[in-house]
Structures are given as C-alpha cells and as structure tokens.
Write a protein that holds these residues in place. Structure first.
Motif, PDB file in Angstrom:
ATOM      1  N   LYS A 131       0.877  -1.141   0.101  1.00  0.00           N
ATOM      2  CA  LYS A 131       0.163   0.040   0.050  1.00  0.00           C
ATOM      3  C   LYS A 131       0.938   1.332   0.011  1.00  0.00           C
ATOM      4  N   PHE A 132       1.884   1.372   0.685  1.00  0.00           N
ATOM      5  CA  PHE A 132       2.851   2.473   0.689  1.00  0.00           C
ATOM      6  C   PHE A 132       3.348   2.721  -0.492  1.00  0.00           C
ATOM      7  N   VAL A 133       3.864   1.504  -1.215  1.00  0.00           N
ATOM      8  CA  VAL A 133       4.692   1.766  -2.632  1.00  0.00           C
ATOM      9  C   VAL A 133       3.515   2.348  -3.557  1.00  0.00           C
ATOM     10  N   LYS A 134       2.357   1.826  -3.393  1.00  0.00           N
ATOM     11  CA  LYS A 134       1.248   2.284  -4.471  1.00  0.00           C
ATOM     12  C   LYS A 134       0.526   3.663  -4.078  1.00  0.00           C
ATOM     13  N   MET A 135       0.718   4.001  -2.891  1.00  0.00           N
ATOM     14  CA  MET A 135       0.440   5.305  -2.567  1.00  0.00           C
ATOM     15  C   MET A 135       1.324   6.420  -3.017  1.00  0.00           C
ATOM     16  N   LEU A 136       2.877   6.025  -2.715  1.00  0.00           N
ATOM     17  CA  LEU A 136       3.952   6.906  -3.294  1.00  0.00           C
ATOM     18  C   LEU A 136       3.829   7.141  -4.725  1.00  0.00           C
ATOM     19  N   ARG A 137       3.596   5.759  -5.515  1.00  0.00           N
ATOM     20  CA  ARG A 137       3.462   5.923  -6.761  1.00  0.00           C
ATOM     21  C   ARG A 137       2.494   6.904  -7.379  1.00  0.00           C
ATOM     22  N   ASP A 138       1.183   6.805  -6.690  1.00  0.00           N
ATOM     23  CA  ASP A 138       0.211   7.592  -7.063  1.00  0.00           C
ATOM     24  C   ASP A 138       0.304   8.900  -6.750  1.00  0.00           C
ATOM     25  N   THR A 139       0.754   9.313  -5.699  1.00  0.00           N
ATOM     26  CA  THR A 139       0.871  10.713  -5.289  1.00  0.00           C
ATOM     27  C   THR A 139       1.714  11.536  -6.182  1.00  0.00           C
ATOM     28  N   LEU A 140       3.015  10.867  -6.319  1.00  0.00           N
ATOM     29  CA  LEU A 140       4.179  11.530  -7.141  1.00  0.00           C
ATOM     30  C   LEU A 140       4.031  11.490  -8.562  1.00  0.00           C
ATOM     31  N   GLY A 141       3.265  10.389  -9.041  1.00  0.00           N
ATOM     32  CA  GLY A 141       2.869  10.518 -10.285  1.00  0.00           C
ATOM     33  C   GLY A 141       1.687  11.159 -10.724  1.00  0.00           C
ATOM     34  N   ARG A 142       0.802  11.433  -9.877  1.00  0.00           N
ATOM     35  CA  ARG A 142      -0.130  12.492 -10.058  1.00  0.00           C
ATOM     36  C   ARG A 142       0.602  13.816 -10.248  1.00  0.00           C
ATOM     37  N   ARG A 143       1.223  14.201  -9.353  1.00  0.00           N
ATOM     38  CA  ARG A 143       1.750  15.381  -9.184  1.00  0.00           C
ATOM     39  C   ARG A 143       3.021  15.754 -10.658  1.00  0.00           C
ATOM     40  N   ASN A 144       3.540  14.750 -10.986  1.00  0.00           N
ATOM     41  CA  ASN A 144       4.346  14.766 -12.391  1.00  0.00           C
ATOM     42  C   ASN A 144       3.265  14.928 -13.551  1.00  0.00           C
ATOM     43  N   LEU A 145       2.025  14.241 -13.488  1.00  0.00           N
ATOM     44  CA  LEU A 145       1.271  14.343 -14.613  1.00  0.00           C
ATOM     45  C   LEU A 145       0.675  15.625 -14.467  1.00  0.00           C
TER      46      LEU A 145
END
Length: 659
Positions: A633-647
């Motif tokens: 869950k932590f890895v997914k949350m990290l990827r979601d949060t930072l990926g949304r910011r980059n997008l």
C-alpha cells in the motif's frame, strides 16, 4: 548400518553405582526421562532417525536430588542388527567439553546425570550444599557423504554439566542434531554466482549502453556510471534471488524426498555456515531489489508526458478579460484532455496481479492448507500434524523455499489468467486506454529518455470528437462497418502505438518550448502575465507536436519502420540515429513500461523478499502477510501521489481535476 525415515535409533545404557557395581541394562529413553519426566509424550520423536529434536524443562534441584540421591554412571551403546540379523552393540563415545587433552576434547565412555555426593561437606550423610547435573545433553549424528570413516564418529554424546545450590532451580535440555559435511554444495553455489553474476554484468552493460544511445550521451559521465550501478543492482538482485530459491528448492526435494529410501542427506544445522550464507544472500537480494524498485520509481516519476489535442476549434474570437489583457478563446472543450489525463492517472499503478488476492491465496496455502509444516527440520511431510505431536524447529531455508515457490506459483497463475482470459474476454485497461484516446481525439507523447519515448496516436479518423451522443454513436458504427479510414498514424495502417527515437534537433526544439512554461511557478495566485505565458507555451507545444506528426517540418521529419527481430529481443536500436527521427511500430503496447503494468516481475520479487525477510526474523507467515500488505500500500500510494504530481506539471492539468 542403514537407517530410513521411520527407523528408530535404539540406544542402551549400562548402569553402575558410585562403587562401580553393575546395576543392569536400561533403555536410554528411560534414563533421560529422569531429567525431564514430564516430556514422556514427545520423547519418542528424539529417536526417529532424521528428526532434529530439542526439548528443555525446568525443575527444582531438590526434586532432582530426591530422585537420584547417589550418582549413577552410564555407558551408552547403539543396538543394531548386522546383515545376518544378529544383534550388535556399538559403544557411543561421550564428550565432556570441560575435560580437554592437548587442547582437544577427549572422548570418554561413562557419564552421569546427577551428582549430589561431591557437594556434601564434612559428612556424607549431610545434605549437599550443591548439586552437579547434566544441564545439556546433545546427541550428534554424523552422516558421511561417502565411505564411512575419518575422525568423526557416527554418534557422539556431548554432556555439559552445571552446578547449582540444592535449593535452586535447574534448566536442563536434551537435543539431537544431525551433522553432515557440506561437500561440494558451497562450491556449486559459488560457481552459480560466478556464472550468473557474469551474465548480470553483461546485461547491465547492455542496458546502460542502450540508455546512453537513447539519451545521446557521447562520453562516459557520472550519470552513466550511476545508471550502470542502478541497472546492475536489479540484475544482481535477480541472481541472489535465483540462487536462494535454488538452495531452498534443492533442500526441499533432497531432504524431504527421503520418504522411502535410506536417509543420506540432512539439513544444514542451525547457525551453520551454509545457513548463515543463505540468510546473507536473501537479505542482499532484498536490499538490491529495493534499489531496483527505487530506480524504476524515479524513472517513471520523471517522465516527460504531454497530451496532444487534435481537435480543431469551431469558432475563434477575441474577448476582453477583466484582468486587463487580450486572450484567444476557443470552442474546443478541455474535458477530453482531462478525461485522458484521469484515465492515465488511473492506470499508473494498474498491475496484472491483484496484490490483495496474492497475499490471501499465499497465506491460505501456507497456513490453512498446511504447506508450512513441510518446513520443519525433520522428515515429516504431514500437512496437519496432531496437537500432541512433536513439532521440530523450523528451517529458514525450507521456509523460504516453500514460501517463494507458493508465491511464484500463485503469481504466475494470476498473470496467465489476467493476460490469457480476463484481458481477452472481460477488460483490458491498457488497450482500452488507446481506444479512448482515439474517441477523445487526443494523443499521448511520452519521453522516458532524452531522445527516446513512446507515442500513442489518438487522432480521430472522423476529424472531431467534441460532438453529441448521437454523432459519437454514428462514428462508432462507421468504424464497426469499416466505412471510414483506419486509426493508424499512416494510411492503411491500424498501428497506434510507437516507440519514438528523436533527433537532437527535434529534442532541442521541444525543450525550448517546454522551458517557456515549465519554469513558470504553479498555483492559483500567480500573476496574470505568468499564467498567460504558461497557456501560450502549452498551445505552442501542442501546435509543434501536431505539425511534427503531420510532417510539416522538413528539417525535423520522421519515418515509420519496424524493428528488426533481434532489436526487439534485445530492446535496443542497432542503427545510428540519422537526420530524421524514427517511429518504430509497436504492437506490444510498450508504453506500459512507464506504468507498473510492465514491471510485474520486479514487484513480485520485491514482495516475495519483503515477505521472506519478515518471516526470517519472526518465523510467522501471518505477520509477514500484514507487513507485506502495508509495504504494498505504501509503494502504491507513493507512486500514485508523485505520479499525479508529475502528470499535473507536464500536462498542465491541475491536480484537483485528477481524481
């Protein structure tokens, strides 16, 4: 002497009193029960050949002295039958670590369990002030790998004595351990590491060379060295994992497979060099795979992505804004771009494997089905031993072997079901995203390297997508009946996904435009002129990419071609970049490399190693499941949060619109 799985080791002892008088014969089980009388129900397991046994108990010294008021000396013998069926006796040597000759432990013949005589002061009839007792009895069974012989006797009893006050409490233990020369096992492991490590270096060099060519770096720089070590960490992690898995499966098959034959192999003893090395391999794999995952996250979270809107405005006008400047207004809706951005944001962490189902299935097989019971240090293969049965200690090698095997089996089954059935007949989010781009008239341009990336051609064959429901249904019906052109970038082609290899000139022009609006600060309270600069930069980049893919720039043109078979296998380009860019036809949706979807193996191995590392420390599969779930869950949350910011930063779609 040949022993099988169910063979009983029959030991006899001769008893003598303190004066040396012969007291008779006794079974060794009855003698040891003098120390732990409450362990009678499980003592039989100690004398089943191949079973590593350990038991301890706590008792009062006074009760121990009351049961054995005077020392009784024992001589231990192994009773067996020869080839003719005659009963034979073999004397078992005894070792007392406190008695050494020439700095080496001496082999004795006799031993005692309780001595309350030497602690009596002044008069032998007085109550002893101290009692000496056998605090630790260790029966070592040595299994030869070849012809029996050498310095190691097949059976050796080690007795460690302790002295306590006659009113104190004694902690005593009895254990059976099996010892075997590792032979060439470590040598075979070293050879495997050497061969696979060499391949890992070659693979890392090839990956780094490909990255260097795609990034147009002419010389070796610090970043090239960092990239090599990042690639090498992933390759080396795979080597450590494969060797560790091979060791675990090997011992599962070789040791537990001795069900109907003579016992010739035994597990490495707890704390042995082989077991210690195995733990080091496993932890090294976890550290290196963590670095590999971090490398993938950094790569995915720094990609350059832009959504190309092909929609042409229906009308243009000039309106006076209250802010005091003129701006162009268009009838083109931004919701189609928002839709594609949201869909991309949704599939960033999409995987072939359902992580929660993976954990549930693995825990079900290990705990409920009982596969964890195959990891004990004995030859028992009963998945559901009785509550009163003796439970041997767990082996970390076998626990990893069975856990990793189950994890991989469940993971492979999920991948086959997902790719072979679910995506084919139910839902394929990756290819559905490409279809949605065509319906929205929006293309996706991604750069993962300086001059390399992916292109999803989403230009609508109908010219417009900002239409009503009835018109959209008409468009879809035309495509179903082949009454319109194909969706592909080229005429008479339906290929919509490509690998992109840009020239330096094209990339430099792309950078000049992106810098004009990427350096402008974001936020709701920026100055109107800066906000206008960002919008102008966005429209300029959209116009440039539209013109580029329409072949309007003769000095920045491109060609479309297929990769050679070997180029596809090795994932590299053999030809030197020329004066024009190249788009390689891609029917495998390789743009998913910028998502979790194409990195399933890395994620599976990382989760296996986290699961096994926790179990290595706690020997609890339930706790390992909980910790692994939290890490997932932590890895997914990290990827979601930072990926949304980059997008949001690269596409100018504000984060509040990315649901």
């Amino acid at each position: 002497m040949v022993f099988g799985k169910t063979s009983k080791i029959d030991f006899k002892v001769i008893k003598y009193n303190v004066l040396g008088k012969f007291l008779g014969w006794e079974d060794v089980r009855g003698a040891t029960l003098q120390l732990c009388p409450d362990r009678q129900s499980v003592m039989d397991a100690a004398f089943v050949f191949g079973t590593s046994y350990s038991q301890s108990c706590t008792l009062d010294v006074s009760a121990l002295l009351q049961g054995v008021p005077e020392p009784v000396f024992y001589e231990m013998f192994l009773q067996f039958e020869d080839e003719e069926g005659h009963a034979r006796l073999w004397p078992v040597p005894v070792e007392n670590p406190a008695i050494r000759t020439n700095n080496q432990a001496s082999h004795l013949r006799r031993f005692f369990l309780v001595d309350g005589l030497s602690g009596r002061k002044v008069n032998l009839t007085n109550v002893p002030a101290t009692v000496t007792f056998a605090a630790e009895l260790i029966l070592s069974v040595y299994l030869p790998t070849g012809t029996p012989g050498g310095d190691n006797p097949p059976f050796l009893l080690t007795v460690k004595y302790s002295t306590r006050s006659s009113t104190g409490v004694a902690q005593v233990s009895f254990s059976v351990s099996y010892i075997q020369d590792p032979g060439t096992a470590q040598q075979a492991t070293d050879i495997a590491f050497g061969a696979l490590g060499f391949l890992a270096i070659i693979y890392a060099l090839l990956e780094t060379s490909t990255w260097t060519r795609r990034s147009r770096l002419p010389n070796i720089s610090f970043m090239v060295i960092v990239k090599f070590f990042a690639n090498f960490s992933g390759s080396l992690a795979n080597v450590f994992f494969m060797v560790s898995l091979g060791i675990g499966i090997y011992w599962l098959i070789v040791f537990k497979g001795q069900q109907f034959s003579a016992v010739e192999r035994t597990l490495p003893t707890a704390g042995s060099q082989i077991e210690t090395n195995f733990i080091i391999y496993l932890l090294s794999a976890l550290v290196l795979k963590s670095l590999d995952l971090i490398h993938i996250l950094i790569t995915q979270l720094t990609v350059s992505i832009f959504l190309i809107d092909w929609e042409k405005p229906k009308e243009r006008g000039t309106a006076k804004a209250s802010m005091g400047y003129q701006k162009a207004t268009s009838s083109v809706s931004a919701w189609r771009t928002f839709l594609i951005a949201n869909e991309w944001n949704e599939i960033q962490t999409h995987r072939k494997v359902n992580p929660t189902l993976q954990l549930f299935a693995v825990l079900l097989l290990l705990e409920v089905v009982g596969l964890k019971n195959l990891t004990s240090r004995d030859l028992n293969v009963n998945l559901h031993p009785g509550p009163n049965a003796y439970h041997a200690l767990w082996s970390p090698i076998l626990r990893f072997g069975i856990a990793a095997s189950v994890w991989l089996a469940v993971g492979i089954a999920q991948v086959l079901f997902s790719v072979g059935l679910y995506e084919r007949f139910v839902e394929d989010k990756i290819h559905q995203f490409v279809d949605l781009c065509s319906l929205s008239n929006v293309s996706v341009f991604i750069l993962t390297h300086r001059c390399y990336g992916f292109y999803i051609h989403g230009r609508s064959v109908h010219g417009q997508a900002d239409v009503g429901m009835d018109t959209m249904l008409t468009y879809i019906r035309k495509e179903e009946e082949n009454l319109c052109a194909l969706r592909g970038l080229e005429a008479y082609s339906d290929v919509q996904t490509f690998e992109v290899l840009l020239t330096d000139r094209t990339r430099a022009f792309y950078d000049r435009i992106t810098l004009s609006f990427m350096e402008v600060p974001r936020g709701a309270h920026i100055r109107p002129d800066l906000h206008k600069q960002r919008l102008n930069g966005y429209f300029a980049l959209n116009r440039f990419l539209v013109s580029f893919f329409e072949h309007r720039y003769k000095d920045m043109d491109y060609m479309v071609k297929d990769k050679f078979f070997l180029e596809q296998i090795m994932d590299m380009e053999f030809q030197e970049p020329g004066d024009i860019s190249t788009l390689y036809n891609d029917d495998r949706a390789l743009f998913s490399r910028t998502l979790f979807y194409s990195h399933e193996l890395v994620l599976l191995l990382f989760e296996i190693l986290v699961f096994s590392a926790v179990d290595l420390a706690a020997q609890d599969f339930v706790l390992s499941t909980i910790v692994t779930f939290v890490v997932q869950k932590f890895v997914k949350m990290l990827r979601d949060t930072l990926g949304r910011r980059n997008l949001a930063e690269k596409t100018l779609v504000e984060k509040q619109f990315l649901i």
